[in-house]
Design a protein around this motif. Structure first.
Motif, PDB file in Angstrom:
ATOM      1  N   GLU A 113      -8.125  -0.811   6.080  1.00 22.68           N
ATOM      2  CA  GLU A 113      -7.919  -1.984   5.236  1.00 22.68           C
ATOM      3  C   GLU A 113      -6.857  -2.916   5.806  1.00 22.68           C
TER       4      GLU A 113
ATOM      5  N   SER B  12      -6.443  -1.618  -8.714  1.00 27.38           N
ATOM      6  CA  SER B  12      -5.380  -2.239  -7.943  1.00 27.38           C
ATOM      7  C   SER B  12      -4.725  -3.235  -8.875  1.00 27.38           C
TER       8      SER B  12
ATOM      9  N   TRP C 107      -2.255  -1.714  -3.961  1.00 31.27           N
ATOM     10  CA  TRP C 107      -3.539  -1.050  -3.743  1.00 31.27           C
ATOM     11  C   TRP C 107      -3.597   0.278  -4.465  1.00 31.27           C
ATOM     12  N   ASN C 108      -4.735   0.590  -5.028  1.00 24.58           N
ATOM     13  CA  ASN C 108      -5.074   1.941  -5.472  1.00 24.58           C
ATOM     14  C   ASN C 108      -3.990   2.607  -6.321  1.00 24.58           C
TER      15      ASN C 108
ATOM     16  N   GLU D  97     -10.703  -3.593   0.583  1.00 21.23           N
ATOM     17  CA  GLU D  97     -10.245  -4.324  -0.593  1.00 21.23           C
ATOM     18  C   GLU D  97      -9.746  -5.720  -0.228  1.00 21.23           C
TER      19      GLU D  97
ATOM     20  N   TYR E 244       0.893  -1.162   0.000  1.00 21.88           N
ATOM     21  CA  TYR E 244       0.000   0.000   0.000  1.00 21.88           C
ATOM     22  C   TYR E 244       0.921   1.199   0.000  1.00 21.88           C
TER      23      TYR E 244
END
Lengths: 567, 335, 303
Positions: A54, A539, A257-258, A556, A35
């Motif tokens: 998360e 992601s 992530w993201n 997520e 992340y």
């Protein structure tokens, strides 16, 4: 460390045996998650940050979660209580949850309804500063019915009773661990906040705040065959580019992530062939907010950007509409978000049942916008800028600092220039812009600009609280220390009536209809809010990581127990 | 020199207290909000309660006093407890971060190793490369070596780490696959193989940072050497028949070290301060990342504590530099 | 107090400045540096008059193009002409770089010389330096923006206001190394024989500083100048990156380099131009500084 190596060794040995199809807990070795925002604490009640919620969702779980379609699925609860199955009372004033029997905390002690009640008490403590207090909004008492049953009583009917204990934001914490951490003492329990005892698939071995978490499989997890991974590293920090590279190009990590990256950058990374990007859509909408009040610096501090002074030209709906018509949303998506975005005209883009079929704004119409402004009496001056009665269409357009947003600003400035509107751009440091410091002129609440751009969404699947933000007197103003959610200073008694009606209605069909109506009032009927892009989440996971299902309605990592290594 | 040092040390106390006050006031005045990173879905009333729970409701002077007590009275006790197993600090509130609600100093201690490995090593590497380049460039002014050295160091200095970082990642990690680029802070050096891994994960951030240090120090070294090489005493030394080596490396070098010592002393606190951009690019998560993270999250206790620690190091190393001046050039007197 | 204006030479037949100029002319590096620097400056300030594209004009159909006759440096992700952006960016970067560097240098040299020369001021000035070194830069800039942005933009207009603010911000956060380095050198110089000699014939302090101290600390100052200009250009981009700098549609070299970095793999040529421009400017200033220092050194002059 030594134990970890042993487990790893064992895992490798298992992996050697053929047909090890995730039948055994810990048989797939190690998984690496990255992340680019590092988690600072594993107690979601003390931090509202997505990264914290998360990462904590690997360890602590709620009674139920939302699945990728926004449906409710039981986790620690036996089933989701509804009016039909009797879990929710007819008068909508209480909800009764039943825990699955035989659940154990990772330390081996049983999970009981006392833990659930304790969680509510912990968050509702007035001195605790609980970040998820809104989840417990309207909760009167939480009663223990028996060891496995708990009943939440609301002070008034709750059409949507799934606030407490539902979703990644309000997981159940263990009473034994947190009982001395109530209220003002909450921040002092470092050990508990860094390594909460949970029911999730993993337990924390070591937590380095804002850096890395080492975890291993929970020996008491309710499904004896899961999780497939024996150990897990949750690395935080760096930036989205590095995270994307590590999964897609070098394969150092299994899940990122993201990935907020320009579409062509992401596409190029995906050519690396080590993994693939995945996308899903939630309720996050990038929008332009129109200031209906006058932000002119010549006004005194008590009048500037308050309802006492209407905006000199944005109070004219024709101007707002023309500004919206001049925008090519398809192009914005193509440039800024690629597969992670869809053009939208809605404030509430999903779940589908709540989304209005409002698509008028999707085609750009510069000529139409020009005609509209001509008709409304805004005529072009010698400098090409429109004016009426000495008021020039000159806009200060601000947003937070972010590469995609700056590209959007440049494009929109050009389109507005084509309809005779002059634009000054300003980008602000995100921690100032989104902060609520009443002393700063640059916060998004203060809105010392004509137009601003940012993204917002709502928790869970019900937009009631979200749409209620736009009622009269909920706007930021000097008397409220500039706190408030009605950023546009929108005020319409008709709208307020709908807000009240929505909060009383439990019939789902009516709720959908009301929400759609309210959404339209804010967007296509008044152009108070000009939605641009329905922003999905991108992601990426390694090709060898199986079982990933991207979920934007909850954490997520909601199904990390089902992840496995593809061999 | 001893009385000078003692006087300066005593003077350092009010200086540091004053600096800590200025830092505090600056942070108070700066716009920002610890709730800025909390999602917009959390309503303002809840955010207000969270602010109160952080102690933001109290007036500024109370918070400053609390910080002073926590930092200068309670934290040393924790240190004593740690080394001697005593229990002076039990039950007392330490400097607590607003982000992770844990003692700031614990996180600092946790992050020191990676900061030292990466940033410290880059400084050592930088100095080791810079000094010979600077000396030889000056000795052979306008030679090919000097021109090449100037060219490379100046380009190295004008191209910032936010570009060189991704560049080396693309070349060495993505294309060639030689080095990992996400720094593993859980890695422990226990044997030869793990040491090699540590070297491999360090090499890129160290090189990126060392480029900057090298450029800076070598330029000052060269300029200062040039100033001295033309002095009369050099001619005298040569006339005495001293070998060229002794003339350059003993006489000239010693007299040229003053600006270099200053630059190095200015740079040493920065080692501890970490390297914000490079740390972020390689996910090193050292103290630089901690500071910038705390600033972005408006975590005032962390920012205040870290900044004050830098202030302490700055004052301390500048004192050392002043003492070194006196040793390098005994004519310099302070009293 | 101390007067720092140049003492007028008493009109000798051949003034020392003529000598300096002769020496400077003979320095090949300095000449080359000077020529490159002038070319860059002329290019970015006059170029936009000759070049048909505007740096802010978006031609979305022409985005992400490589070099061509229409766009010799290619176009960016929104189809803006890179050459036009390089020229517009150069104006800002060079102005910011030079002014901020001069400010930092002036402040640093002044404080350094004063602290080194006047024993009584040494303590207070150096503690002030420590204080500035210790201040966290980002909050400092935020406070400056908060306090001065609106008054300044009301007084001199938004763009010039931001320019002043950025230059001052970079200037006051980067003078400290120069001050400390200069002071160190002055401390050592002060004890040299020639200073003693000058003092013994009753040279006043102001002349002492301008005639004897300043020329002898010129070489570290020149190095600071070169490093300072690079620093200022890069810092400016860091400021815009944090949302503290120029409006987002205002290109600068640092920002162009920063924006291009994320496209490093797709369009590697895009990082080349801003990188080259910054490096060339810094290199040319470096050689100029070298030449100037040599020219001003009486021991080298005439050899």
């Amino acid at each position: 460390m030594r134990i970890k190596t042993l487990v790893l060794g064992a895992a490798v040995a298992f992996a050697m045996t053929p047909a090890a199809m995730a039948a055994e807990r810990g048989s797939d070795g190690h998984v690496n998650i990255i992340y680019w925002q590092a988690p600072s604490i594993l107690n979601p009640f003390l931090s509202g940050g997505t990264k914290d919620i998360e990462s904590a969702s690997l360890v602590i779980e709620p009674l139920g979660r939302y699945d990728p379609n926004g449906n409710l699925v039981p986790y620690l609860a036996e089933e989701i209580p509804t009016v039909d199955n009797g879990g929710v009372s007819e008068d909508l004033k209480s909800i009764t949850w039943k825990l699955k029997p035989g659940l154990l905390w990772s330390d081996g002690s049983p999970v009981t309804s006392a833990d659930v009640k304790f969680t509510a008490d912990y968050c509702m403590d007035p001195e605790g500063g609980c970040a998820q207090l809104a989840k417990f909004d309207g909760v009167d008492t939480v009663e223990i019915v028996d060891d496995l049953t708990v009943k939440v009583n609301f002070s008034e009917p709750k059409p949507n009773p799934y606030g407490p204990f539902m979703g990644g934001q309000s997981p159940i914490i263990q009473m034994a661990q947190f009982k001395n951490c109530m209220g003002a003492k909450a921040p002092e329990c470092t050990e508990a906040n860094f390594a909460p005892i949970g029911t999730g698939p993993f337990v924390v071995d070591e937590f380095k705040p804002n850096d890395v978490i080492s975890m291993s499989a929970n020996p008491n997890y309710r499904d004896p065959a899961k999780p497939a991974f024996a150990t897990l590293t949750f690395k935080g920090g760096g930036d989205a580019t590095a995270a994307g590279r590590a999964v897609l190009e070098t394969g150092e990590f299994d899940y990122a992530w993201n990935l907020q990256l320009a579409p062509d950058v992401l596409a190029k990374m995906a050519e690396g062939g080590k993994g693939k990007p995945i996308a899903a859509f939630g309720s996050l909408v990038e929008r332009l907010e129109m200031n209906l009040t006058d932000p002119s610096p010549s006004l005194d501090a008590d009048t500037r950007s308050t309802r006492k002074a209407p905006h000199p030209f944005l109070s004219d709906i024709n101007v707002r509409k023309a500004l919206s018509m001049a925008i090519d949303r398809n192009l914005l998506v193509e440039i800024g978000y690629g597969q992670a975005g869809r053009p939208t005209c809605n404030l509430v883009p999903g779940p589908a049942v709540y989304a209005s079929d409002n698509t008028d704004c999707l085609t750009q119409d510069i000529a139409g916008a020009n005609a509209l402004l001509d008709k409304a009496g805004w005529v072009k001056g010698a400098d090409g800028i429109r004016a009426k009665d000495g008021v020039r269409l000159s806009i200060l357009y601000q947003t937070s600092t972010n590469a995609v947003r700056q590209d959007f600003q440049a494009l929109i400035k050009q389109w507005w220039g084509e309809i005779g509107v002059e634009t000054e751009l300003r980008n602000l440091n995100a921690s100032v812009f989104f902060g609520g410091d009443p002393g700063s002129p640059d916060t998004f609440q203060k809105f010392y600009a004509d137009v601003e751009m940012y993204a917002n969404n709502f928790d869970g699947t019900d937009p009631q609280a979200y749409l209620s933000m736009y009622r009269c007197n909920n706007e930021p103003r000097p008397e409220t220390q500039w706190q408030g959610e009605n950023i546009n200073r929108f005020c319409d008694p008709e709208y307020d009536k709908l807000v009240d009606e929505l909060s009383r209605t439990s019939d789902l069909e009516t709720r959908y209809a009301l929400s759609k109506k309210m959404n339209e009032m804010l967007t296509k009927e008044t152009y108070t809010i000009v939605p641009l892009v329905d922003r999905g989440r991108v992601s990426a996971h390694a090709n060898s990581l199986g079982g990933v299902v991207l979920n934007t309605w909850d954490s997520e990592l909601w199904n990390v127990a089902d992840w496995y290594r593809i061999k | 020199m001893l009385t000078f040092t003692i006087r300066r040390l005593i003077l350092a106390i009010p200086t540091l207290l004053f600096i800590s006050l200025v830092i505090f006031l600056l942070l108070e005045l700066a716009p920002g909000d610890p709730m800025a990173q909390v999602p917009l879905t959390v309503p303002p009333e809840v955010k207000e309660k969270m602010r109160l729970a952080l102690g933001l409701g109290e007036p500024g002077y109370v918070r400053f006093w609390k910080w002073l007590v926590q930092f200068f009275w309670i934290e040393p006790q924790v240190l004593i407890d740690h080394y001697f197993g005593t229990a002076f600090s039990e039950g007392k509130l330490r400097v607590i971060s607003w982000q992770h609600r844990a003692p700031v100093m614990d996180v600092v201690v946790q992050r020191l190793p990676q900061t030292m490995w990466v940033v410290g090593m880059s400084y050592v590497v930088g100095i080791l490369i810079a000094l010979p380049i600077g000396i030889y460039s000056a000795y052979r002014q306008y030679s090919v070596f000097d021109q090449a050295g100037t060219f490379i160091t100046m380009i190295g200095y004008s191209i910032p780490p936010f570009f060189t970082g991704p560049l080396v990642i693309v070349i060495f990690s993505v294309q060639l696959g030689w080095f990992p680029f996400i720094y593993d802070t859980t890695h422990k050096v226990t044997d030869w193989d793990s040491f090699i891994y540590q070297l491999r994960q360090m090499i890129m951030p160290v090189m990126v940072l060392a480029l900057q240090t090298t450029a800076q120090i070598s330029r000052y070294m060269r300029a200062s050497m040039l100033d001295n090489l033309n002095q009369d005493y050099v001619r005298t030394a040569r006339a005495k028949g001293l070998s060229e080596r002794v003339v350059v490396l003993v006489h000239v070098l010693r007299n040229s070290m003053i600006p270099v010592v200053t630059v190095i002393a200015l740079g040493l606190p920065a080692i501890f301060g970490g390297a914000i951009i490079t740390e972020q690019i390689f996910s090193v998560n050292g103290i630089g990342a901690q500071l910038i993270g705390a600033i972005q999250a408006n975590d005032l206790p962390t920012v205040q504590t870290l900044t004050f620690m830098f202030a302490f190091l700055i004052v301390f190393f500048n004192l050392i530099a002043d003492v070194l001046y006196g040793i390098l050039d005994p004519r310099i007197r302070y009293d | 107090m101390t007067e720092l204006s140049n003492p007028q030479p008493a009109t000798p037949p051949r003034s020392q400045w003529v000598d300096v100029w002769h020496q400077f002319k003979a320095h090949k590096g300095a000449l080359l540096g000077g020529v490159i620097f002038i070319v860059i400056v002329l290019g970015v300030f006059i170029g936009p008059w000759l070049w048909p594209y505007d740096s802010q004009f978006i031609d979305i159909r022409a985005r992400n193009q490589g070099p061509s006759w229409a766009h010799p440096f290619g176009t960016d992700q929104l189809g803006r002409d890179t050459l036009a952006r390089m020229m517009a960016g150069g104006q800002t970067s060079i102005s910011v770089g030079l002014t901020a560097m001069l400010l930092a240098l002036g402040l640093g040299s002044f404080i350094g010389i004063t602290a080194g020369f006047f024993k009584r001021l040494d303590g207070p000035l150096m503690r002030l330096t420590d204080l500035f070194l210790a201040l966290p830069i980002l909050p400092l800039l935020l406070v400056m923006m908060l306090l001065f942005r609106e008054p300044l933009s009301a007084a001199v207009g938004p763009e010039r206001g931001i320019f002043i603010l950025i230059v001052v911000a970079i200037g006051i956060t980067s003078w400290m190394p120069t001050a400390r380095i200069v002071r160190g050198d002055v401390l050592a110089l002060k004890e040299r024989e020639f200073i003693l000699a000058a003092r013994s014939i009753g040279t006043p302090n102001s002349r002492m500083i301008t005639r004897h101290i300043l020329p002898n600390v010129l070489s570290p100052i020149m190095v600071s100048a070169t490093l300072g200009i690079a620093n200022a250009i890069i810092t400016e981009s860091a400021l815009s990156f944090l949302g503290l700098g120029f409006p987002p549609d205002f290109p600068t070299w640092g920002r162009l380099l920063n924006d291009a970095t994320q496209y490093l793999q797709d369009y590697p040529e895009r990082v080349f131009w801003p990188g080259l421009a910054i490096s060339l400017t810094v290199l040319s200033v470096n050689y100029l500084g070298d030449g100037l220092r040599d020219a001003l050194d009486p021991r080298i002059r005439g050899r």
